[in-house]
Design a protein around this motif. Structure first.
Motif, PDB file in Angstrom:
ATOM      1  N   THR A 470      85.895 -26.163  30.420  1.00  0.00           N
ATOM      2  CA  THR A 470      84.805 -27.121  30.836  1.00  0.00           C
ATOM      3  C   THR A 470      84.509 -27.076  32.169  1.00  0.00           C
ATOM      4  N   ASN A 471      85.555 -27.035  33.132  1.00  0.00           N
ATOM      5  CA  ASN A 471      85.228 -27.139  34.392  1.00  0.00           C
ATOM      6  C   ASN A 471      84.573 -26.041  35.020  1.00  0.00           C
ATOM      7  N   LEU A 472      85.119 -24.595  34.518  1.00  0.00           N
ATOM      8  CA  LEU A 472      84.445 -23.296  34.939  1.00  0.00           C
ATOM      9  C   LEU A 472      83.023 -23.159  34.459  1.00  0.00           C
ATOM     10  N   ARG A 473      82.760 -23.609  33.215  1.00  0.00           N
ATOM     11  CA  ARG A 473      81.473 -23.483  32.599  1.00  0.00           C
ATOM     12  C   ARG A 473      80.580 -24.316  33.059  1.00  0.00           C
ATOM     13  N   ASN A 474      80.827 -25.439  33.537  1.00  0.00           N
ATOM     14  CA  ASN A 474      80.129 -26.601  34.408  1.00  0.00           C
ATOM     15  C   ASN A 474      79.986 -25.877  35.757  1.00  0.00           C
ATOM     16  N   TYR A 475      80.992 -25.195  36.305  1.00  0.00           N
ATOM     17  CA  TYR A 475      80.664 -24.893  37.788  1.00  0.00           C
ATOM     18  C   TYR A 475      79.904 -23.533  37.893  1.00  0.00           C
ATOM     19  N   TYR A 476      80.056 -22.788  36.805  1.00  0.00           N
ATOM     20  CA  TYR A 476      79.012 -21.647  36.802  1.00  0.00           C
ATOM     21  C   TYR A 476      77.782 -22.127  36.287  1.00  0.00           C
ATOM     22  N   GLN A 477      77.480 -22.991  35.438  1.00  0.00           N
ATOM     23  CA  GLN A 477      76.047 -23.180  34.987  1.00  0.00           C
ATOM     24  C   GLN A 477      75.238 -24.145  35.774  1.00  0.00           C
ATOM     25  N   PHE A 478      75.798 -24.865  36.897  1.00  0.00           N
ATOM     26  CA  PHE A 478      75.213 -25.576  37.747  1.00  0.00           C
ATOM     27  C   PHE A 478      75.132 -25.049  39.192  1.00  0.00           C
ATOM     28  N   SER A 479      75.803 -24.130  39.433  1.00  0.00           N
ATOM     29  CA  SER A 479      75.955 -23.348  40.683  1.00  0.00           C
ATOM     30  C   SER A 479      74.632 -22.475  41.106  1.00  0.00           C
ATOM     31  N   PRO A 480      73.833 -22.442  41.984  1.00  0.00           N
ATOM     32  CA  PRO A 480      72.779 -21.706  42.292  1.00  0.00           C
ATOM     33  C   PRO A 480      73.297 -20.416  42.870  1.00  0.00           C
ATOM     34  N   GLU A 481      74.481 -20.243  43.058  1.00  0.00           N
ATOM     35  CA  GLU A 481      74.993 -18.904  43.570  1.00  0.00           C
ATOM     36  C   GLU A 481      76.041 -18.413  42.741  1.00  0.00           C
ATOM     37  N   LYS A 482      75.259 -17.665  41.573  1.00  0.00           N
ATOM     38  CA  LYS A 482      76.524 -17.378  40.442  1.00  0.00           C
ATOM     39  C   LYS A 482      77.359 -16.159  40.783  1.00  0.00           C
ATOM     40  N   ARG A 483      76.574 -15.309  41.666  1.00  0.00           N
ATOM     41  CA  ARG A 483      77.247 -14.352  42.183  1.00  0.00           C
ATOM     42  C   ARG A 483      78.620 -14.671  42.960  1.00  0.00           C
ATOM     43  N   GLY A 484      78.292 -15.615  43.815  1.00  0.00           N
ATOM     44  CA  GLY A 484      79.385 -16.246  44.479  1.00  0.00           C
ATOM     45  C   GLY A 484      80.526 -16.732  43.628  1.00  0.00           C
ATOM     46  N   VAL A 485      80.032 -17.475  42.629  1.00  0.00           N
ATOM     47  CA  VAL A 485      81.299 -17.976  41.589  1.00  0.00           C
ATOM     48  C   VAL A 485      81.903 -16.796  40.866  1.00  0.00           C
TER      49      VAL A 485
END
Length: 732
Positions: A470-485
């Motif tokens: 849940t945490n990392l799905r959320n982090y990836y989904q709402f981050s504008p810098e997905k490459r950075g994630v």
């Protein structure tokens, strides 16, 4: 034009009158406050000192309260001046009226500067996606400088009861200053904190202490009884990341007219049951949806999952409860029609659908703040959230659809082991949500190296189960810098090389497990002249990605216990293919296993001359680590970081004319550690003696020699080697 201007001025003045009203102070006079500054000297290094905190609460026969709250804050450094630049009080405008009686600053020489009319406003207290009756009064005072005293008082009057005929509260003694601009808070020292509670003498009252043993001074006067509590010289509670919940530390008195939970069950049943009216009618859209969702489903869990996924995909989390008080849900039909709702609205629709499917489901009140405490024999509405409890012979389900990225059943791990009150219309029941175990929260990292021509490439795949998903799905989904994630999560497992390309499953599709994959191209070129090739992994990199242990404070700087709320298991599976057809595995050095009271990491490997598959499993339990224990944790984490490398060496098969390549010093040290880890102490002694003879100035080699000597019973030689290692600057 003049008429319009006068009208605007009149409107503005009326608005200010609602939030600023002159009233007598219940606090000390100016000269007394100035004299109290000398008593604050022992706390002056904390930046601010509460000279006086006074709460006076009166409960009427109608179970309505009137209260006055007084604060006097002495500022002793510039950081505190900044932190107290804006003052805030919140209230529920559906049930209460609130006014600022006065706010001012007293200077060191006794001058008084009152708050200006244009330095106060009333705003909505909640976020953009929540519309309700919570209000916040924000205000600022002039002459905010080091050495001055902020003094203010506000009053609240309850206009309607929450539960007819009942009253309850949590009486606090500390001043908690929230600092949203820092995402932090401060709890400053306090000279005096007094709470006075006046109630009708015939009003039944149950009291419970938390984090204190205070007994009230009780005075009866006619038809009223007064309870007084006082605490003095309270030191600051210094905030630190990872500390236990503040509620576990601050003193409080719980008070209530209810000595059991039946009244709350009756009250909320009367609010909730009407919201289900008409759901079984033939023309009900809710019934039509239930029939559609359950078509072909016979198993209870399949039905529950179908409802959960429908709500997650089709009902947005929006709270629209203006002029409703915050407890009354919308009807199930309204929630379905609006396609939005807050936690209680979504619970209403979930319960409606499940009951139409023949499944026993109930609303459950819970508090998302860690440290919340409930008492069997004292009932309060100490809740801020609602979830769904599904009664089942299999142990029951807890459903929470308020988060958009939570996979079934959606329950956040922060609610694990929390008490809930399940409203069933039969008196209700306090039920504790099961605790989360490390095996319930798992991250799996698969590292697959491969040779394509002469290029060494790697694929890293992360998959998850539990809260970490849940945490990392959320982090990836709402981050504008997905490459950075992707770089942040994957690169540490490939020697911090940057991801060449990456992909992920759709994070918005909660029915599909979230998987993140990265490709690492052209890491190395294995040319024909290379005779030996080694693969390695620093397993301690998992600390950087999945824990907060990669940058810990030294023990001398840790002054609060460390609270690990959510346990986790991390599995790393690394595949290392032989770089040549004619190679042999000449060295295999698994990283050291660690098993202690805080965590464990266990390594294993399947090896051959063609391939190595190395596995590591890291387990961290939920726990609270005291300040005294923290030094041991720090030592164990440091030891893990130093000895976390797994190393595997492939060599080309040497011909009769070829001279085998000599192992590097790093590889020889790793070989010595492997012999010691595998209990081959005699062989390790011979190896380290030869190694020390050739590397007399290497402290780590001397240290390993000391270990080998000790295991072989040569205590004097062992001590000599350890002293030599220290003299060479080796830290262990």
């Amino acid at each position: 034009m003049a008429v319009k201007i006068r009208l605007l001025i009149a409107l503005f003045c009326c608005y200010c009158a609602n939030v600023l009203a002159a009233a007598p102070s219940i606090g000390p006079d100016v000269q007394t406050l100035l004299a109290l500054k000398s008593k604050a000297t022992p706390f002056a290094d904390k930046g601010a000192v509460l000279l006086s905190r006074l709460n006076e609460i009166e409960v009427t026969g109608q179970r309505l309260e009137k209260a006055r709250y007084y604060r006097a804050i002495y500022l002793t450094n510039e950081e505190a001046v900044s932190d107290y630049s804006k003052l805030v009080t919140t209230f529920n405008a559906y049930y209460h009226d609130s006014t600022i009686d006065f706010a001012r600053v007293i200077t060191a020489n006794g001058e008084v500067f009152d708050m200006q009319q244009d330095a106060i406003s009333e705003t909505a207290a909640n976020s953009d996606d929540y519309l309700d009756d919570m209000k916040r009064i924000e205000f600022a005072v002039p002459q905010l400088k080091v050495g001055n005293i902020i003094e203010y008082q506000f009053s609240e009057v309850q206009t309607k009861p929450i539960i007819d005929g009942e009253w309850f509260s949590v009486l606090g003694f500390r001043y908690v200053k929230f600092l949203p601009q820092k995402n932090w808070l401060r709890i400053d020292p306090m000279l005096t904190s007094k709470v006075t509670l006046t109630v009708p003498t015939d009003m039944p009252l149950t009291l419970k202490n938390r984090n204190n043993t205070l007994q009230p001074e009780i005075t009866q006067q006619g038809k009223t009884t007064e309870y007084r509590w006082e605490m003095n010289n309270l030191d600051a509670i210094t905030m630190q990341s990872g500390m236990p919940p503040v509620d576990n530390m601050v003193p409080a008195i719980y008070v209530s007219t209810m000595d059991n939970w039946q009244a709350i069950d009756r009250w909320y049943s009367h609010l909730f049951d009407p919201a289900l009216a008409g759901i079984g009618e033939a023309d009900s859209h809710v019934k039509a949806l239930a029939d559609s969702l359950f078509a072909g489903l016979t198993q209870e869990q399949d039905k529950v999952r179908a409802v959960f996924e429908y709500i997650q995909k089709n009902v947005r989390y929006i709270g629209a409860h203006v002029n409703r008080g915050g407890y009354q849900p919308h009807t199930a039909s309204e929630v379905l029609q609006n396609a939005y709702g807050d936690c209680k609205d979504q619970t209403t629709l979930i319960v409606a659908l499940l009951r139409l499917g023949g499944i026993e489901a109930y609303p459950a009140l819970v508090n998302t703040y860690n440290g919340t405490q409930l008492f069997d024999e004292l009932a309060t509405l100490n809740f801020n959230h609602m979830i769904t409890y599904v009664a089942s012979d299999a142990g029951g389900y807890w459903l929470d659809t308020s988060g958009t990225t939570g996979a079934f059943p959606g329950l956040s791990a922060v609610l694990a082991d929390q008490q809930t009150f399940v409203v069933d219309g039969k008196g209700g029941e306090l039920i504790t949500i099961p605790a989360i175990q490390p095996e319930d929260n798992v991250a799996t990292v698969a590292i697959d190296y491969r040779l394509e021509g002469q290029s060494l490439n790697s694929t890293v795949t992360m998959s998850f189960a539990g809260q970490v998903e849940t945490n990392l799905r959320n982090y990836y989904q709402f981050s504008p810098e997905k490459r950075g994630v992707a770089d942040q999560l994957l690169s540490p497992f490939v020697h911090d090389n940057r991801v060449t390309t990456f992909s992920a499953t759709d994070p918005a599709d909660i029915a599909t497990p979230f998987v993140l994959t990265g490709e690492f191209k052209d890491l190395l070129t294995i040319t024909d002249d290379i005779q030996r090739f080694h693969y390695s992994l620093q397993n301690a990199q998992l600390l950087k990605v999945f824990t907060g242990f990669s940058a810990m404070e030294p023990p001398a700087e840790r002054y609060q216990s460390l609270y690990i709320q959510i346990p986790i298991t991390v599995k790393i599976i690394s595949t290392y293919p032989s770089p040549w057809d004619d190679a042999k595995l000449s060295y295999q050095g698994q990283a050291k296993n660690f098993q202690n009271r805080f965590f464990e990491i266990i390594h294993s490997a399947e090896t051959s001359d063609n391939k190595v598959v190395s596995s590591a499993t890291f387990v961290l339990n939920a726990q609270t680590i005291s300040v005294e224990q923290y030094a041991d944790l720090y030592k164990d984490i440091t030891a893990f970081q130093k000895d976390s490398e797994s190393l595997y060496i492939f060599e080309r098969t040497a011909s009769d004319t070829e001279t085998p390549e000599v192992l590097s010093l790093e590889e020889q040290i790793a070989q010595a550690r492997t012999l010691l880890d595998n209990g081959k102490f005699a062989e390790a002694l011979a190896y380290t003696e030869a190694l020390a003879e050739a590397n007399e100035e290497n402290g780590e080699v001397q240290f390993l020699l000391g270990i080998a000597q000790g295991f072989n019973g040569n205590d004097a030689l062992s001590e000599s080697a350890f002293k030599r290692a220290e003299a060479l600057g080796y830290q262990y």
